[in-house]
Design a protein around this motif. Structure first.
Motif, PDB file in Angstrom:
ATOM      1  N   GLU A 586       0.724  -0.930   0.152  1.00  0.00           N
ATOM      2  CA  GLU A 586      -0.370  -0.268   0.099  1.00  0.00           C
ATOM      3  C   GLU A 586       0.654   1.084  -0.111  1.00  0.00           C
ATOM      4  OE1 GLU A 586      -3.573  -2.166   2.743  1.00  0.00           O
ATOM      5  OE2 GLU A 586      -2.393  -0.587   3.492  1.00  0.00           O
ATOM      6  N   ARG A 590      -2.481   8.973   4.520  1.00  0.00           N
ATOM      7  CA  ARG A 590      -2.572   8.804   4.926  1.00  0.00           C
ATOM      8  C   ARG A 590      -4.272   8.901   4.900  1.00  0.00           C
ATOM      9  NH1 ARG A 590      -6.614  10.283   9.248  1.00  0.00           N
ATOM     10  NH2 ARG A 590      -6.560   8.868  11.033  1.00  0.00           N
ATOM     11  N   ARG A 591      -4.674   9.417   4.238  1.00  0.00           N
ATOM     12  CA  ARG A 591      -6.580   9.548   4.506  1.00  0.00           C
ATOM     13  C   ARG A 591      -7.163   8.280   2.938  1.00  0.00           C
ATOM     14  NH1 ARG A 591      -9.058  10.742  -0.322  1.00  0.00           N
ATOM     15  NH2 ARG A 591      -7.274  12.618  -0.507  1.00  0.00           N
ATOM     16  N   LEU A 593      -4.920   5.822   2.274  1.00  0.00           N
ATOM     17  CA  LEU A 593      -4.843   4.332   3.382  1.00  0.00           C
ATOM     18  C   LEU A 593      -5.980   3.697   3.827  1.00  0.00           C
ATOM     19  CD1 LEU A 593      -0.680   4.985   3.565  1.00  0.00           C
ATOM     20  CD2 LEU A 593      -2.028   3.421   2.076  1.00  0.00           C
ATOM     21  N   VAL A 594      -6.168   4.945   4.670  1.00  0.00           N
ATOM     22  CA  VAL A 594      -7.459   4.423   5.392  1.00  0.00           C
ATOM     23  C   VAL A 594      -8.989   3.961   4.647  1.00  0.00           C
ATOM     24  CG1 VAL A 594      -9.337   5.623   7.471  1.00  0.00           C
ATOM     25  CG2 VAL A 594      -6.386   6.165   7.518  1.00  0.00           C
ATOM     26  N   GLU A 595      -8.983   4.878   3.712  1.00  0.00           N
ATOM     27  CA  GLU A 595     -10.579   4.795   2.695  1.00  0.00           C
ATOM     28  C   GLU A 595     -10.333   3.085   2.364  1.00  0.00           C
ATOM     29  OE1 GLU A 595     -10.548   7.490   0.204  1.00  0.00           O
ATOM     30  OE2 GLU A 595     -11.103   9.243   1.348  1.00  0.00           O
ATOM     31  N   GLN A 596      -9.053   2.718   1.691  1.00  0.00           N
ATOM     32  CA  GLN A 596      -8.725   1.622   1.111  1.00  0.00           C
ATOM     33  C   GLN A 596      -9.057   0.516   2.002  1.00  0.00           C
ATOM     34  OE1 GLN A 596      -5.088   0.910  -0.213  1.00  0.00           O
ATOM     35  NE2 GLN A 596      -4.670   2.672  -1.505  1.00  0.00           N
ATOM     36  N   ARG A 597      -9.233   0.812   3.939  1.00  0.00           N
ATOM     37  CA  ARG A 597      -9.502  -0.728   4.749  1.00  0.00           C
ATOM     38  C   ARG A 597      -8.322  -1.610   4.726  1.00  0.00           C
ATOM     39  NH1 ARG A 597     -14.570   0.532   7.423  1.00  0.00           N
ATOM     40  NH2 ARG A 597     -14.638   2.769   7.434  1.00  0.00           N
ATOM     41  N   TYR A 600      -2.449  -1.062   6.781  1.00  0.00           N
ATOM     42  CA  TYR A 600      -2.384   0.473   6.957  1.00  0.00           C
ATOM     43  C   TYR A 600      -3.527   0.444   8.298  1.00  0.00           C
ATOM     44  CZ  TYR A 600      -2.039   4.989   8.489  1.00  0.00           C
ATOM     45  OH  TYR A 600      -1.710   6.662   9.107  1.00  0.00           O
ATOM     46  N   TYR A 601      -4.736   0.840   7.698  1.00  0.00           N
ATOM     47  CA  TYR A 601      -6.113   0.737   8.618  1.00  0.00           C
ATOM     48  C   TYR A 601      -6.090   0.029   9.658  1.00  0.00           C
ATOM     49  CZ  TYR A 601     -10.773   0.901   9.580  1.00  0.00           C
ATOM     50  OH  TYR A 601     -12.275   0.949  10.142  1.00  0.00           O
ATOM     51  N   GLU A 604      -3.814   0.133  12.065  1.00  0.00           N
ATOM     52  CA  GLU A 604      -3.958   2.304  12.857  1.00  0.00           C
ATOM     53  C   GLU A 604      -5.360   1.758  13.833  1.00  0.00           C
ATOM     54  OE1 GLU A 604      -5.843   5.949  11.245  1.00  0.00           O
ATOM     55  OE2 GLU A 604      -4.001   6.200  10.574  1.00  0.00           O
ATOM     56  N   ARG A 605      -6.051   1.098  13.433  1.00  0.00           N
ATOM     57  CA  ARG A 605      -6.850   0.918  14.349  1.00  0.00           C
ATOM     58  C   ARG A 605      -6.220  -0.265  15.481  1.00  0.00           C
ATOM     59  NH1 ARG A 605     -12.626  -1.427  13.250  1.00  0.00           N
ATOM     60  NH2 ARG A 605     -13.046  -0.445  15.346  1.00  0.00           N
TER      61      ARG A 605
END
Length: 609
Positions: A586, A590-591, A593-597, A600-601, A604-605
């Motif tokens: 990936e 950041r935005r 990568l978060v949207e790709q779930r 990275y997502y 981070e979680r």
């Protein structure tokens, strides 16, 4: 020979592989020092002596004159005794002969000064040049060599083996030459006086030659084992001291003490075996002159009584036999020293035989680089284990990039390929569109500063640690870098501020302080590309955020790469790359990568819980 900080400066590529403006003045100075004496790949005691042959030759000429004067004394005493046995003895001749002996004494005193100065001075020069050669060779070896060798072993080579060689080349050469010279000239003088008596006196010496040859080889082998054991002992002492925090934290003092005691017992055992050999070797050497004297007194006494030789001749031969005790002792001592030297030179040659890394290659040129980096289809393996697989990554100049992922995913390996610590296999790496295989190491060093995971702090002051790559950096630059790294206020709280001594391996500093000290060390060099490899792990979130913000501001318009397993270290950067199993799976803001779930997502979680 060197204090800890001086050693670090000479080994800066091993501890701090890349650094812009690494202090070309310092690099040139160290190369100039080492260039005085050419490096010998396979050296020997004779080759070391030949380096300073004029000094040793002058010393040996002085020693020869001393020995010739010394050998003349018994002849003069023979003349005096023979003169005294005459009824019409001429006391003016005796006075003249006495003045001869006085003159020879003054001559010996003068030339003794000469051989001591030139031979012992030459030995010191050998010690100096060989230690520099050895140290220079170590700096040019691959990183793999240091991962496979113990520091204690290398320290024993640098100190103990070279010290032994100094004695072998100086004192060993001196007494070997002196012993052999005196032995043959005493024999020649005795043959000149009375061949028959000389024959009887020298009957034991053929057996001595065989004995010396056998025992000499045994001494060399046992001394080499002793030196190997000393290396283990040095490492056993170094390990717990360098890792004293871990030792005390886990209560391992007794266990480490037992390990050291075992190493010490082994060293004692090896030396006792060596002592046993010497215990039989030296007494036999000393016994031979006594045996020769006894044989002469038996046969020579009868000859003097029967007037086959004069009383003066008998006295001269007896004095020569008494003088023979020193050549026998000298040759025994010399063999001991020279065999020890051979053992040490063999140990050093094992290191000299290791192939150096060639830093100068055909086709490489110097460039002024800005920092646009591109990896194209890059793969790499450690032996049969793949570390990187077809990596493609573009880092535009001025980008702040975070590289994250699981442990062992290839993050650090990627940066090592960029810095040419390892050679790129399939694929290409370019900086400003130029393949790094055509860029000189010097140009990369002047562009990139890499702060590795293993933070190295040296026994010295805080100021020296920040400036150790380039001591000419100003105080103002040091303070500015410390403020950017977020450690300035803590330094000023130390009792002596920047002049505070931090101790061996920075034991007086916390992990976070050591990391920020390393960041300040990098920032003070004002690089075009700054790479921080997991050097924020010991910081609390607030301090970490402050340091990252300061670094990005200080590096505005230049490239910053932060490698970390912690998402908090990379979340505020302009771009993020995620690695897994040697691949970039990936990449983006950041935005995005978060949207790709994706990975990275999930990371981070997981880390935000």
């Amino acid at each position: 020979m060197y204090n800890d900080l001086a050693v670090a400066r000479r080994l800066k590529f091993a501890f701090y592989p890349m650094g812009p403006r690494l202090g070309s003045r310092l690099v040139f100075r160290s190369r100039k020092i080492f260039a005085r004496i050419p490096l010998v790949k396979r050296t020997s005691i004779s080759s070391l002596v030949l380096r300073y042959r004029y000094s040793f030759l002058t010393g040996l000429v002085s020693l020869t004159l001393v020995d010739m004067a010394q050998l003349s004394v018994p002849i003069i005493i023979q003349w005096i005794i023979d003169e005294l046995t005459l009824e019409s003895a001429d006391f003016s001749l005796i006075t003249k002969y006495s003045l001869y002996i006085l003159g020879l004494g003054l001559l010996m005193a003068f030339f003794r000064l000469g051989w001591r100065y030139f031979i012992m001075g030459g030995a010191r020069k050998i010690e100096y040049s060989l230690r520099n050669d050895f140290f220079d060779h170590l700096q040019k070896l691959n990183f793999d060599f240091f991962s496979a060798r113990k520091v204690g072993d290398l320290m024993a080579h640098t100190v103990n083996d070279i010290e032994t060689l100094k004695f072998s080349c100086g004192l060993g050469l001196l007494i070997a030459y002196d012993g052999v010279f005196l032995f043959f000239f005493i024999f020649a003088a005795m043959v000149y006086i009375s061949p028959e008596m000389a024959f009887y006196a020298f009957l034991p010496f053929p057996a001595l030659a065989v004995f010396v040859y056998k025992f000499g080889n045994m001494i060399e082998k046992r001394f080499q084992r002793s030196q190997d054991s000393f290396s283990e002992l040095t490492e056993s002492a170094r390990k717990p001291v360098s890792g004293i925090k871990v030792v005390k934290a886990f209560g391992l003092e007794r266990a480490e003490g037992r390990d050291f005691e075992r190493a010490s017992e082994d060293y004692l055992e090896k030396n006792v075996h060596l002592v046993k050999i010497r215990a039989g070797f030296q007494p036999f050497i000393y016994f031979v002159p006594s045996l020769a004297t006894a044989l002469f007194l038996f046969f020579g006494g009868a000859g003097a009584i029967g007037t086959e030789i004069t009383l003066g001749e008998f006295s001269a031969i007896l004095i020569y036999l008494m003088m023979l005790a020193w050549p026998m002792m000298a040759m025994g001592w010399a063999i001991d020293l020279l065999k020890r030297g051979n053992a040490s030179i063999n140990r050093l040659n094992d290191i000299f035989a290791v192939e150096q890394k060639d830093d100068t290659r055909a086709g490489e040129k110097d460039y002024e680089l800005k920092g646009d980096i591109r990896f194209s289809g890059v793969s790499f393996s450690y032996g049969s284990t793949p570390a990187l697989r077809e990596v493609n990554l573009h880092i535009p100049c001025g980008t702040t990039l975070g590289i994250t992922g699981l442990v062992g995913s290839g993050k650090t390996t990627l940066m090592k390929l960029l810095m040419k610590i390892h050679e790129t296999e399939p694929g290409a790496i370019t900086v400003d569109g130029i393949d790094i295989r055509g860029i000189s190491r010097k140009s990369l060093q002047e562009t990139i500063v890499y702060v590795p995971q293993e933070i190295t702090v040296f026994s010295g002051t805080v100021y020296d640690n920040i400036t150790f790559i380039n001591p000419s950096i100003t105080r103002e630059q040091v303070e500015r870098a410390a403020k950017t790294a977020g450690i300035y206020e803590q330094i000023m709280e130390f009792q002596q501020g920047f002049d505070t001594v931090v101790g061996e391996r920075g034991l007086s500093l916390s992990g976070g302080q050591r990391q920020r000290l390393a960041i300040a060390r990098a920032l003070v060099l004002n690089p075009e590309i700054l790479i921080l490899d997991d050097v924020l792990s010991s910081l609390d979130p607030q301090t970490e955020n402050t340091v990252i913000t300061n670094v990005i501001e200080a590096m505005r318009g230049r490239t910053v790469v932060i490698i970390s397993n912690r998402i908090s270290s990379v979340v505020g950067l302009s771009r993020i790359a995620v690695m897994k199993n040697g691949e970039i799976i990936e990449s983006g803001e950041r935005r995005e990568l978060v949207e790709q779930r994706g990975v990275y997502y999930a990371l981070e979680r997981l880390q935000s819980v």
